[in-house]
Scaffold this active site. Structure first.
Site, PDB file in Angstrom:
ATOM      1  N   GLU A 118      -5.039  -4.644  10.716  1.00  0.00           N
ATOM      2  CA  GLU A 118      -4.008  -3.622  10.865  1.00  0.00           C
ATOM      3  C   GLU A 118      -4.233  -2.858  12.165  1.00  0.00           C
ATOM      4  O   GLU A 118      -4.990  -1.869  12.187  1.00  0.00           O
ATOM      5  CB  GLU A 118      -4.063  -2.633   9.692  1.00  0.00           C
ATOM      6  CG  GLU A 118      -3.783  -3.250   8.347  1.00  0.00           C
ATOM      7  CD  GLU A 118      -3.176  -2.248   7.378  1.00  0.00           C
ATOM      8  OE1 GLU A 118      -2.143  -2.560   6.805  1.00  0.00           O
ATOM      9  OE2 GLU A 118      -3.718  -1.137   7.236  1.00  0.00           O
ATOM     10  N   SER A 178       3.757  -2.058  10.207  1.00  0.00           N
ATOM     11  CA  SER A 178       5.214  -2.170  10.371  1.00  0.00           C
ATOM     12  C   SER A 178       5.753  -3.551   9.998  1.00  0.00           C
ATOM     13  O   SER A 178       6.649  -4.074  10.658  1.00  0.00           O
ATOM     14  CB  SER A 178       5.624  -1.793  11.804  1.00  0.00           C
ATOM     15  OG  SER A 178       5.299  -0.431  12.064  1.00  0.00           O
ATOM     16  N   GLY A 220       3.101  -1.008   4.190  1.00  0.00           N
ATOM     17  CA  GLY A 220       3.167   0.407   3.854  1.00  0.00           C
ATOM     18  C   GLY A 220       4.590   0.814   3.534  1.00  0.00           C
ATOM     19  O   GLY A 220       5.102   0.566   2.442  1.00  0.00           O
ATOM     20  N   GLY A 221       5.260   1.415   4.505  1.00  0.00           N
ATOM     21  CA  GLY A 221       6.590   1.999   4.297  1.00  0.00           C
ATOM     22  C   GLY A 221       7.580   1.089   3.590  1.00  0.00           C
ATOM     23  O   GLY A 221       8.286   1.532   2.665  1.00  0.00           O
ATOM     24  N   GLU A 228      -6.549   4.867   7.851  1.00  0.00           N
ATOM     25  CA  GLU A 228      -6.333   6.285   7.499  1.00  0.00           C
ATOM     26  C   GLU A 228      -7.556   6.869   6.806  1.00  0.00           C
ATOM     27  O   GLU A 228      -7.859   8.055   6.970  1.00  0.00           O
ATOM     28  CB  GLU A 228      -5.056   6.412   6.646  1.00  0.00           C
ATOM     29  CG  GLU A 228      -3.818   6.163   7.498  1.00  0.00           C
ATOM     30  CD  GLU A 228      -2.639   5.541   6.763  1.00  0.00           C
ATOM     31  OE1 GLU A 228      -2.614   5.551   5.525  1.00  0.00           O
ATOM     32  OE2 GLU A 228      -1.736   5.010   7.460  1.00  0.00           O
ATOM     33  N   ASN A 269       0.874  -1.173   0.000  1.00  0.00           N
ATOM     34  CA  ASN A 269       0.000   0.000   0.000  1.00  0.00           C
ATOM     35  C   ASN A 269       0.907   1.218   0.000  1.00  0.00           C
ATOM     36  O   ASN A 269       1.520   1.536   1.016  1.00  0.00           O
ATOM     37  CB  ASN A 269      -0.894  -0.024   1.245  1.00  0.00           C
ATOM     38  CG  ASN A 269      -1.689   1.272   1.411  1.00  0.00           C
ATOM     39  OD1 ASN A 269      -1.715   2.106   0.495  1.00  0.00           O
ATOM     40  ND2 ASN A 269      -2.318   1.443   2.563  1.00  0.00           N
ATOM     41  N   TRP A 270       0.977   1.871  -1.158  1.00  0.00           N
ATOM     42  CA  TRP A 270       1.934   2.981  -1.294  1.00  0.00           C
ATOM     43  C   TRP A 270       1.432   4.272  -0.644  1.00  0.00           C
ATOM     44  O   TRP A 270       2.153   5.257  -0.598  1.00  0.00           O
ATOM     45  CB  TRP A 270       2.228   3.230  -2.769  1.00  0.00           C
ATOM     46  CG  TRP A 270       2.937   2.101  -3.467  1.00  0.00           C
ATOM     47  CD1 TRP A 270       3.273   0.875  -2.936  1.00  0.00           C
ATOM     48  CD2 TRP A 270       3.400   2.080  -4.821  1.00  0.00           C
ATOM     49  NE1 TRP A 270       3.920   0.124  -3.880  1.00  0.00           N
ATOM     50  CE2 TRP A 270       4.013   0.824  -5.050  1.00  0.00           C
ATOM     51  CE3 TRP A 270       3.355   3.002  -5.877  1.00  0.00           C
ATOM     52  CZ2 TRP A 270       4.574   0.480  -6.285  1.00  0.00           C
ATOM     53  CZ3 TRP A 270       3.916   2.654  -7.099  1.00  0.00           C
ATOM     54  CH2 TRP A 270       4.521   1.417  -7.293  1.00  0.00           C
ATOM     55  N   LYS A 271       0.180   4.275  -0.222  1.00  0.00           N
ATOM     56  CA  LYS A 271      -0.412   5.481   0.388  1.00  0.00           C
ATOM     57  C   LYS A 271      -0.193   6.691  -0.539  1.00  0.00           C
ATOM     58  O   LYS A 271      -0.246   6.533  -1.750  1.00  0.00           O
ATOM     59  CB  LYS A 271       0.153   5.685   1.789  1.00  0.00           C
ATOM     60  CG  LYS A 271       0.005   4.409   2.627  1.00  0.00           C
ATOM     61  CD  LYS A 271       0.247   4.582   4.087  1.00  0.00           C
ATOM     62  CE  LYS A 271       0.070   3.241   4.792  1.00  0.00           C
ATOM     63  NZ  LYS A 271       0.170   3.340   6.237  1.00  0.00           N
ATOM     64  N   HIS A 286      -9.361   1.313   5.069  1.00  0.00           N
ATOM     65  CA  HIS A 286      -8.055   1.504   5.732  1.00  0.00           C
ATOM     66  C   HIS A 286      -8.226   2.481   6.898  1.00  0.00           C
ATOM     67  O   HIS A 286      -9.015   3.423   6.821  1.00  0.00           O
ATOM     68  CB  HIS A 286      -7.029   2.048   4.732  1.00  0.00           C
ATOM     69  CG  HIS A 286      -5.638   1.998   5.275  1.00  0.00           C
ATOM     70  ND1 HIS A 286      -5.165   2.967   6.129  1.00  0.00           N
ATOM     71  CD2 HIS A 286      -4.655   1.095   5.118  1.00  0.00           C
ATOM     72  CE1 HIS A 286      -3.927   2.637   6.481  1.00  0.00           C
ATOM     73  NE2 HIS A 286      -3.586   1.517   5.875  1.00  0.00           N
ATOM     74  N   GLY A 291       3.025   2.425  10.703  1.00  0.00           N
ATOM     75  CA  GLY A 291       4.004   3.499  10.539  1.00  0.00           C
ATOM     76  C   GLY A 291       4.794   3.814  11.789  1.00  0.00           C
ATOM     77  O   GLY A 291       5.478   4.837  11.852  1.00  0.00           O
TER      78      GLY A 291
HETATM   79  P1  13P Z   1       3.349   0.498   7.570  1.00  0.00           P
HETATM   80  O1  13P Z   1       3.841  -0.798   6.959  1.00  0.00           O
HETATM   81  O2  13P Z   1       4.094   1.695   7.048  1.00  0.00           O
HETATM   82  O3  13P Z   1       3.268   0.419   9.051  1.00  0.00           O
HETATM   83  O4  13P Z   1       1.838   0.704   7.038  1.00  0.00           O
HETATM   84  C1  13P Z   1       0.950  -0.342   7.175  1.00  0.00           C
HETATM   85  C2  13P Z   1      -0.290  -0.004   6.445  1.00  0.00           C
HETATM   86  O5  13P Z   1      -1.043   0.860   6.829  1.00  0.00           O
HETATM   87  C3  13P Z   1      -0.569  -0.756   5.189  1.00  0.00           C
HETATM   88  O6  13P Z   1      -1.863  -0.530   4.748  1.00  0.00           O
END
Ligand code: 13P
Length: 251
Positions: A168, A214, A235-236, A98, A10-12, A96, A174
Site C-alpha cells: 500500500e 485507491s 478502503g473507501g 495509518e 478495510n473499513w477503517k 497498516h 485515500g
Molecule cells: P483507500 O482504498 O481508501 O485508498 O484505502 C486503502 C487502504 O488503506 C486499505 O487498507
C-alpha cells in the site's frame, strides 16, 4: 502456483453496528457463491461480534484491523488475538500505514503482532508501503523490501503459508491517486523476490500479495491483471455495497 485472489475491505474507523450490519446484508444479498476468489471484510472492533453470526457459513470472511501481541493481561484498551479468534475472525491486518503513522507501530511491533496472530491461527495481512518523498527519492523498493524483511523476522516456511502481504503506497491511500498497474507490478515482483531470498521460490510463489491504495471499480481489473497482484485491500470503495461488489467481481 495458483494463488486464490483475496479481495478485502478495510473499513477503517467507519460504520456503527447498525451501518455495519446493513452493509454486510447488502453484500450477502448479491455476492453469490464466488469459487475462484476469497472475500474478506475488516470492520472496526465494535462491529466484529455482531457481524460474526451473519458471516459464519457465508462466502465472506471476517477480519480485524489490528491486534495486540499478548493473549491477555493488563493492557488497557488493547484487543488480543485470542479474543479475535474467539469471535470468529480468521484474518487480521498488521502494520497498516495509518497504524504506523498515528499509533507508532514500527517494524518490531508489527513483527510481534504478526507472530501473535499466527500463534492463534489468524492469517495476518502485513501492510508495507513507501511515502511520496521516499518514492521521489528513488528509495521505494529499498524501503518496502526492508519492511518485508523486518516484519517477517523469525517466520518459518510453514507459517508463511498463512501470511498475506499488502503493498500500500502511502501516497495512494485515500487520495484517488492509485499506483499504475506497471508500478504496482514492479513492486510486487520485488516483494516476491525478497520472499524468495528469505524463504524459497516455492514458498514465495504461494504468498498472496495484495495491492491497496485507491482501488476502485474502474481500476481493479487492470490491477488484478498483473501477474504478481493477488488481491486488493480496499478502503473507501469498500464502504458501499455497490462499489465493493464490483471490485469483488473483477475480471
Ligand atoms: P483507500 O482504498 O481508501 O485508498 O484505502 C486503502 C487502504 O488503506 C486499505 O487498507
Amino acid at each position: 502456483m495458483d494463488r486464490t485472489p483475496l479481495i478485502a475491505g478495510n473499513w477503517k474507523m467507519y460504520k456503527t453496528v447498525k451501518e455495519a450490519v446493513e452493509l454486510v446484508e447488502a453484500l450477502l444479498a448479491h455476492i453469490g457463491q464466488p469459487s475462484d476468489r476469497e472475500v474478506l471484510v475488516c470492520p472496526p472492533f465494535t462491529a466484529l461480534y455482531p457481524l460474526s453470526p451473519l458471516l459464519a457459513e457465508s462466502p465472506i470472511a471476517l477480519g480485524a484491523q489490528d491486534v495486540f501481541y499478548e493473549s491477555q493481561g493488563a493492557y488497557t484498551g488493547a484487543i488480543s488475538p485470542l479474543m479475535l479468534q474467539d469471535i470468529g475472525c480468521s484474518y487480521v491486518i498488521v502494520g497498516h500505514s495509518e497504524r504506523r503513522q498515528y499509533f507508532g507501530d514500527d517494524d518490531t511491533l508489527v513483527n510481534r503482532k504478526l507472530h501473535a496472530a499466527l500463534a492463534h491461527g489468524l492469517h495476518p495481512i502485513m501492510c508495507v508501503g513507501e511515502s511520496k518523498p521516499q518514492r521521489d527519492a528513488g528509495q521505494a523498493t529499498a524501503i518496502v523490501t526492508a519492511q518485508v524483511r523486518a516484519g517477517l523476522a523469525e517466520v518459518t516456511v510453514e507459517q508463511m503459508r498463512s501470511v498475506v502481504i499488502a503493498y500500500e503506497p502511502i501516497w495512494a491511500i485515500g487520495t484517488g491517486d492509485t499506483a499504475t498497474p506497471d508500478d504496482a507490478q514492479t513492486m510486487h515482483a520485488a516483494i516476491r523476490q525478497t520472499l524468495t531470498e528469505l524463504f524459497d521460490a516455492t514458498t514465495a510463489n504461494g504468498v498472496r500479495i495484495q495491492y491497496g491504495g485507491s482501488v476502485k471499480p474502474d481500476n481493479v481489473d487492470e490491477l488484478m491483471a498483473q501477474p504478481d497482484i493477488d488481491g486488493a485491500l480496499v478502503g473507501g470503495a469498500s464502504l458501499k455495497a455497490e462499489s465493493f461488489l464490483r471490485i469483488i467481481q473483477f475480471h
